[in-house]
Design a protein around this motif. Structure first.
Motif, PDB file in Angstrom:
ATOM      1  N   GLU A  91       0.826  -1.218   0.000  1.00 61.04           N
ATOM      2  CA  GLU A  91       0.000   0.000   0.000  1.00 61.04           C
ATOM      3  C   GLU A  91       0.854   1.260   0.000  1.00 61.04           C
ATOM      4  OE1 GLU A  91      -0.127  -2.515   2.142  1.00 61.04           O
ATOM      5  OE2 GLU A  91      -2.184  -2.967   2.781  1.00 61.04           O
ATOM      6  N   PHE A  92       2.095   1.152   0.498  1.00 61.29           N
ATOM      7  CA  PHE A  92       3.021   2.286   0.373  1.00 61.29           C
ATOM      8  C   PHE A  92       3.840   2.152  -0.913  1.00 61.29           C
ATOM      9  CE2 PHE A  92       3.061   2.564   5.232  1.00 61.29           C
ATOM     10  CZ  PHE A  92       2.335   3.742   5.264  1.00 61.29           C
ATOM     11  N   LEU A  93       4.376   0.948  -1.119  1.00 55.46           N
ATOM     12  CA  LEU A  93       5.308   0.704  -2.224  1.00 55.46           C
ATOM     13  C   LEU A  93       4.664   0.939  -3.589  1.00 55.46           C
ATOM     14  CD1 LEU A  93       8.238  -0.534  -2.797  1.00 55.46           C
ATOM     15  CD2 LEU A  93       7.011  -2.659  -3.261  1.00 55.46           C
ATOM     16  N   THR A  94       3.429   0.481  -3.762  1.00 56.38           N
ATOM     17  CA  THR A  94       2.832   0.470  -5.104  1.00 56.38           C
ATOM     18  C   THR A  94       1.679   1.474  -5.255  1.00 56.38           C
ATOM     19  OG1 THR A  94       1.167  -1.284  -4.838  1.00 56.38           O
ATOM     20  CG2 THR A  94       3.425  -1.985  -5.187  1.00 56.38           C
ATOM     21  N   ALA A  95       1.705   2.526  -4.440  1.00 56.56           N
ATOM     22  CA  ALA A  95       0.716   3.603  -4.602  1.00 56.56           C
ATOM     23  C   ALA A  95       1.320   4.716  -5.436  1.00 56.56           C
ATOM     24  CB  ALA A  95       0.307   4.139  -3.242  1.00 56.56           C
ATOM     25  N   TYR A  96       0.441   5.486  -6.092  1.00 58.06           N
ATOM     26  CA  TYR A  96       0.896   6.627  -6.874  1.00 58.06           C
ATOM     27  C   TYR A  96       0.922   7.863  -5.980  1.00 58.06           C
ATOM     28  CZ  TYR A  96       1.398   9.627 -10.987  1.00 58.06           C
ATOM     29  OH  TYR A  96       1.861  10.523 -11.921  1.00 58.06           O
ATOM     30  N   THR A  97       1.379   8.962  -6.540  1.00 57.88           N
ATOM     31  CA  THR A  97       1.305  10.277  -5.900  1.00 57.88           C
ATOM     32  C   THR A  97      -0.118  10.491  -5.365  1.00 57.88           C
ATOM     33  OG1 THR A  97       2.888  11.023  -7.540  1.00 57.88           O
ATOM     34  CG2 THR A  97       1.706  12.736  -6.322  1.00 57.88           C
TER      35      THR A  97
ATOM     36  N   TYR B  77      -4.956   3.211  -1.495  1.00 58.70           N
ATOM     37  CA  TYR B  77      -5.169   2.289  -2.607  1.00 58.70           C
ATOM     38  C   TYR B  77      -3.781   1.988  -3.187  1.00 58.70           C
ATOM     39  CZ  TYR B  77      -7.435   0.116  -6.621  1.00 58.70           C
ATOM     40  OH  TYR B  77      -7.857  -0.783  -7.561  1.00 58.70           O
ATOM     41  N   ALA B  78      -3.625   0.853  -3.875  1.00 55.46           N
ATOM     42  CA  ALA B  78      -2.315   0.472  -4.402  1.00 55.46           C
ATOM     43  C   ALA B  78      -2.481  -0.486  -5.568  1.00 55.46           C
ATOM     44  CB  ALA B  78      -1.494  -0.200  -3.308  1.00 55.46           C
ATOM     45  N   TYR B  84      -5.192   0.364 -11.448  1.00 57.50           N
ATOM     46  CA  TYR B  84      -4.829   1.738 -11.087  1.00 57.50           C
ATOM     47  C   TYR B  84      -4.710   2.496 -12.404  1.00 57.50           C
ATOM     48  CZ  TYR B  84      -2.701   4.416  -7.140  1.00 57.50           C
ATOM     49  OH  TYR B  84      -2.430   5.284  -6.110  1.00 57.50           O
ATOM     50  N   MET B  91       0.816   2.539 -14.328  1.00 54.03           N
ATOM     51  CA  MET B  91       0.817   1.883 -13.019  1.00 54.03           C
ATOM     52  C   MET B  91       0.747   0.377 -13.210  1.00 54.03           C
ATOM     53  SD  MET B  91       1.202   4.281 -10.859  1.00 54.03           S
ATOM     54  CE  MET B  91       0.623   3.724  -9.251  1.00 54.03           C
ATOM     55  N   ASN B  94       4.722  -4.098  -9.864  1.00 52.56           N
ATOM     56  CA  ASN B  94       6.111  -3.888  -9.444  1.00 52.56           C
ATOM     57  C   ASN B  94       6.655  -5.212  -8.908  1.00 52.56           C
ATOM     58  OD1 ASN B  94       4.843  -0.903  -7.901  1.00 52.56           O
ATOM     59  ND2 ASN B  94       5.709  -1.063  -9.944  1.00 52.56           N
ATOM     60  N   GLY B 289       4.280   6.018  -3.771  1.00 50.36           N
ATOM     61  CA  GLY B 289       3.537   7.166  -3.255  1.00 50.36           C
ATOM     62  C   GLY B 289       4.028   8.485  -3.839  1.00 50.36           C
ATOM     63  N   GLY B 290       4.790   8.410  -4.947  1.00 45.96           N
ATOM     64  CA  GLY B 290       5.220   9.659  -5.597  1.00 45.96           C
ATOM     65  C   GLY B 290       6.686   9.665  -5.992  1.00 45.96           C
TER      66      GLY B 290
END
Lengths: 459, 496
Positions: A91-97, B77-78, B84, B91, B94, B289-290
């Motif tokens: 949830e941290f690794l594969t989330a976007y901005t 969300y991920a 995504y 996206m 990974n 996350g960015g």
């Protein structure tokens, strides 16, 4: 291919649904003469076990098992295990901005905490969500000062990390911003009298580093007084974040540009690291990079969002404060977790251990050679001057599985045979004693540079 | 919700305050080993530079930190949770072996200044990745130094500038299509080029007549995204390149959408002079996350002297090293050598795929986008009927009649268990819905997405208020962004 979730039957069904016979039809918009009709000449598809073997082999060729005294902008500190446990969560690794705030509150709240802790540690009022690294953060901080003052020239300390200076030169040259370099005095710190002469009515800012590249702590208060007297801004770069545990932060600065790698980020052969810019509230609208702010939802519940986006490229395009988009979010999360683990007391104790190890090492070295700039306070680095070429010394140390200090000749020929040594909490007394012993032994039996195997270690 | 959503079910998640609200004096999550050298007195060593206490830094235990961040993570969300579909963001999955190999001892802990003699492993990784990326792009040389896409753009334009300077004609402006990502004009401004907008034609491609009219010897380069942000391949790319080259200009390609091309066509073969790649898009390194990203810049031979220093080289003894003496170089754009950890991951991805896997990946990415286009055509307005590559752009024209805009549909998609697509971009499509599924989505996942989008379209007709108030199932409802920007609260402060 194991990452692709489709069977041949799925592909058939999808093509049929679209109304096509073959996948080639999808690529018909590409003029035929440019379509590649052969395989790419790259390594064949490998099994996971082969990939792991490949990188283990590269690892063995990459300094595994050496004791290192290198710092110079990249520091070896202990990384608590939970950093990787937590950043590995998908949830941290594969989330976007976190543009969609309602389903990104985890990332947003953690950045808000990061910004808060950076402010606490630097004495600034606002901090951004991260920049690429310390070098680009420093260059962007300078450009911020140029915008804020509407002046164009910059004075930069020669004791700033030489590669940071090079990056600044790259950014500045193409903006037509003149740079002048302020030298250091006998104590390794900015030469105040000479430096003041370089400030002109066109000087937007002065960029220094503290602790500086030699590990010496600059007299920021005195420098700020001079800079502000000329209505210029003071930008301070901090490359060794752990110093903030025990060294007074440069509170008199207008902008601080940091490299936070020391806070739990692996050395990783130079990156990814974590730059940060921190400043005063009144300058926030000229700050580059993402910012997270607190707000409320329709029910009045606390939540966090990306804010002040009118500074950024996706809104302002060519009028943005910077072109930065992707930053170092996951690395900032490592930094965040590190700061949380050590916290108010641990960070101080950690910094104290760095200070003690370095005091011991510098003291021991000075019994056998010359430690430069001893008159100024230092954190965890110091410069050792030797009779012999440091490349030759290092070449011999390598044979004992020791990586010696960073030779300064390339960047500071005026210091002669000098090298920058670094000790952290991970450096043991016995490693220091061994290294000092080997250097002392080398010094006793100095050979002429011709004899010394200089070319063996070229960096 | 008209139909029971098949993708997601609401479930309890934990509340969690700010870490500072859990802090109390005496709690600790750290333990240092005993000091093996004499203790020092900081104030004696540092004098006035010695620091007092660390203000409001937290004091918490390890279990609290684990729970804190784990709870926060469950609010995100991920990709690991589902599709995504952010357009131009790629996206994709990974792979976890990437993470494993990036953490192998000598790779994770190599110091950037350790002697080259004992850095051959890292240098070999740089070399192999460089060779792969040069082959994939069809270019002649590459720098891995830039830290992200926008940083790559800056590096690329610096190279363009240095090239023109060496030709004795610095040139003043850069042409940028109106469909371009915001970083393109922002980058041009950073390297002191004037930005000139280039309009698109009715097919969503570069207007060739306009380009011919605007091209002059003052134009340094055209920054072109191909496929562009509409997911459309510039079919007249050869003409575009010829027009630029005829007047001495260079063709810059923004490689954000390279996932549509790998293994099928090479930019170097269709006239591109300089381009950047996004390893965090096309080559599967995580977005985290960015960031971090990585934005290598690949170039044609004539631009090689201008690459940032240092440049990787094979020395006379066969070992690898860096060449620092580059008199025509644009200089350094970052300390050290770039985001090395991302190089490791990208190379592991290329190895896991091989030539056949990369080609299949591209084919699946394009197949997926076209499958979604087919599935939603008729339900949502398709402003450009030009063939779709890896992403498809709809507009909210039909739904806007009911007062529902793209952002509202996006927020409602959250209730259906999906991350929204990209909203309101590209700028040439008013009310855009920009969808890039990537190759990582199965047919089942995309069927669920199409079903959700169709269900929302029905809701818009029957009960628009439900869509306007979305999301309904998240921890927080729509957040007040205006208030956040008007009176910024950018850090926590203790209650007075």
């Amino acid at each position: 291919m194991r990452y692709l979730p489709k069977s041949p039957a799925d592909r058939e069904a999808m093509l049929k649904a679209i109304g096509l016979c073959s996948v080639d039809e999808l690529f018909a918009p590409i003029p035929a003469e440019y379509r590649l009709s052969r395989d790419l000449k790259i390594p064949r598809q490998m099994a996971e076990s082969e990939i792991v073997d490949y990188f283990r082999q590269r690892s063995r060729e990459n300094g595994e098992g050496y004791t290192s005294f290198l710092g110079a902008g990249a520091y070896s500190h202990y990384r608590p295990v939970i950093i990787d446990s937590l950043i590995s969560r998908g949830e941290f690794l594969t989330a976007y901005t976190p543009y969609q705030a309602e389903i990104s509150q985890g990332t947003l709240q953690s950045i808000f905490e990061f910004q808060t802790m950076i402010c606490e540690l630097t004495g600034m009022e606002v901090a951004n969500a991260s920049m690429y690294d310390g070098s680009t953060a420093a260059a962007e901080a300078v450009m911020m000062a140029v915008r804020l003052t509407s002046r164009r020239s910059v004075v930069v300390a020669r004791s700033l990390h030489p590669e940071y200076r090079e990056v600044l030169a790259t950014y500045a040259t193409h903006q037509g911003m003149p740079l002048s370099v302020a030298s250091f005095g006998d104590d390794g710190r900015l030469n105040l009298t000479e430096f003041e002469k370089l400030i002109t009515p066109e000087t937007a800012c002065v960029l220094i580093q503290s602790p500086n590249f030699f590990g010496s702590i600059e007299d920021v208060a005195a420098i700020a007084e001079i800079v502000h007297r000329h209505d210029a801004m003071l930008v301070v770069s901090i490359a060794e974040a752990v110093s903030l545990g025990i060294v007074e932060p440069p509170r008199q600065a207008d902008v601080i540009a940091m490299e936070a790698q020391s806070f739990g980020v692996p050395l990783g052969f130079g990156g990814p690291y974590c730059g940060v810019i921190a400043t005063r509230e009144k300058f926030v609208r000229q700050m580059p990079g993402r910012l997270v702010g607190q707000t409320v939802d329709r029910q009045g519940k606390r939540g966090f969002v990306l804010t002040l986006a009118t500074r950024e490229q996706h809104i302002r395009r060519e009028k943005a404060t910077s072109n930065i988009c992707t930053n170092q979010a996951l690395v900032a999360l490592m930094v965040n977790i590190f700061m949380t683990v050590y916290g108010k007391v641990g960070l101080k104790e950690l910094a104290k251990q760095n200070l003690a190890k370095t005091a011991y090492a510098a003291g021991t070295f000075s019994e056998h050679g010359k430690v430069l700039f001893a008159a100024s306070p230092r954190f965890n680095e110091f410069v050792v001057q030797t009779k012999e070429d440091p490349y030759a010394i290092n070449s011999r140390l390598l044979g004992h599985k020791v990586i010696g200090g960073f030779p300064l000749k390339k960047f500071y020929p005026e210091l002669g045979n000098a090298a920058l040594w670094c000790c952290t909490e991970l450096t043991t007394r016995s490693a220091i004693d061994t290294a000092v012993g080997l250097v002392a032994e080398s010094e006793r039996s100095v050979r002429s540079p011709k004899e010394a195997d200089v070319e063996e270690v070229t960096r | 919700m008209k139909h029971e959503t098949r993708k997601a079910t609401r479930h309890v998640n934990q509340n969690e305050g700010l870490i500072f609200e859990k802090s109390s004096a005496g709690k600790a999550a750290w333990k240092l080993p005993p000091l093996d050298v004499p203790e020092v007195d900081p104030s004696a060593l540092l004098g006035a530079a010695a620091r007092g206490d660390l203000g409001n830094m937290p004091e918490v235990s390890e279990i609290e930190i684990i729970r804190h961040f784990t709870r926060l993570s469950t609010w995100n969300y991920a990709i690991d949770l589902g599709m995504y579909p952010l357009g131009s963001c790629t996206m994709k999955y990974n792979p976890r072996v990437n993470e494993a190999v990036a953490r192998v001892e000598g790779i994770a802990n190599g110091h950037p200044y350790q002697p080259e003699k004992i850095s051959q492993g890292a240098l070999q990784i740089l070399k192999t990745l460089s060779e792969c990326l040069i082959e994939i792009t069809g270019m002649d040389a590459i720098t891995l130094q830039p830290a992200a896409g926008a940083h790559g753009e800056m590096t690329g334009l610096l190279i363009v500038r240095a090239y023109h300077h060496s030709q004795g004609r610095p040139r003043k402006k850069v042409l940028i299509p109106d469909s371009a990502h915001g970083t393109n004009p922002a980058t041009a401004a950073m390297v002191d080029y004037a930005v000139e907008n280039l309009k698109s034609d009715s097919r969503g491609m570069v207007d060739i007549t306009a380009l011919e009219a605007q091209m002059s010897e003052d134009v340094a380069a055209l920054m072109l995204t191909n496929p562009n942000t509409l997911g459309v391949f510039e079919q007249e790319i050869h003409k575009i390149a010829d027009i630029l080259h005829a007047k001495g200009g260079l063709l810059y390609m923004d490689g954000a959408n390279m996932n549509a091309l790998v293994g099928k066509v090479r930019p170097g073969d269709f006239g591109v002079d300089v381009m950047h790649l996004n390893l965090h898009k096309t080559f599967s390194t995580p977005h985290g996350g960015g960031g971090p990203g990585s934005g290598p810049v690949a170039i044609k031979k004539k631009l090689e002297p201008f690459l940032p220093a240092p440049v990787l080289m094979t020395k006379s003894d066969g070992t690898l090293g860096f060449e620092y003496n580059r008199p025509q170089s644009v200089g350094r754009v970052r300390a050290f050598y770039g985001n090395f950890g991302m190089f490791v991951r990208a190379l592991a991805y290329i190895q896991a795929n091989g030539p056949d896997g990369l080609r299949q990946t591209t084919e699946d990415a394009v197949l997926n986008a076209n499958y979604i286009r087919k599935g939603l055509e008729g339900t949502y307005d398709l402003p450009y009927s030009t063939p779709t590559m890896h992403e498809v752009v709809f507009s909210d024209k039909v739904q806007a009649k009911k007062g529902v805009r793209t952002m509202d549909i996006a927020k409602r998609l959250i209730d259906y268990g999906f991350h929204p697509y990209t909203t309101a971009f590209p700028l040439i499509v008013p009310g855009a819905l920009m969808i890039e599924p990537t190759e990582s989505e199965s047919k089942e996942e995309m069927d669920l997405f199409i079903e959700a989008m169709k269900s929302i379209a029905e809701e818009v007709q029957e009960d628009p208020q439900t869509v306007l108030d979305a999301p309904h199932s998240t921890r927080v409802s729509r957040l007040d962004e205006t208030a956040a920007a008007r009176k910024p609260v950018l850090r926590w402060k203790p209650a007075v």
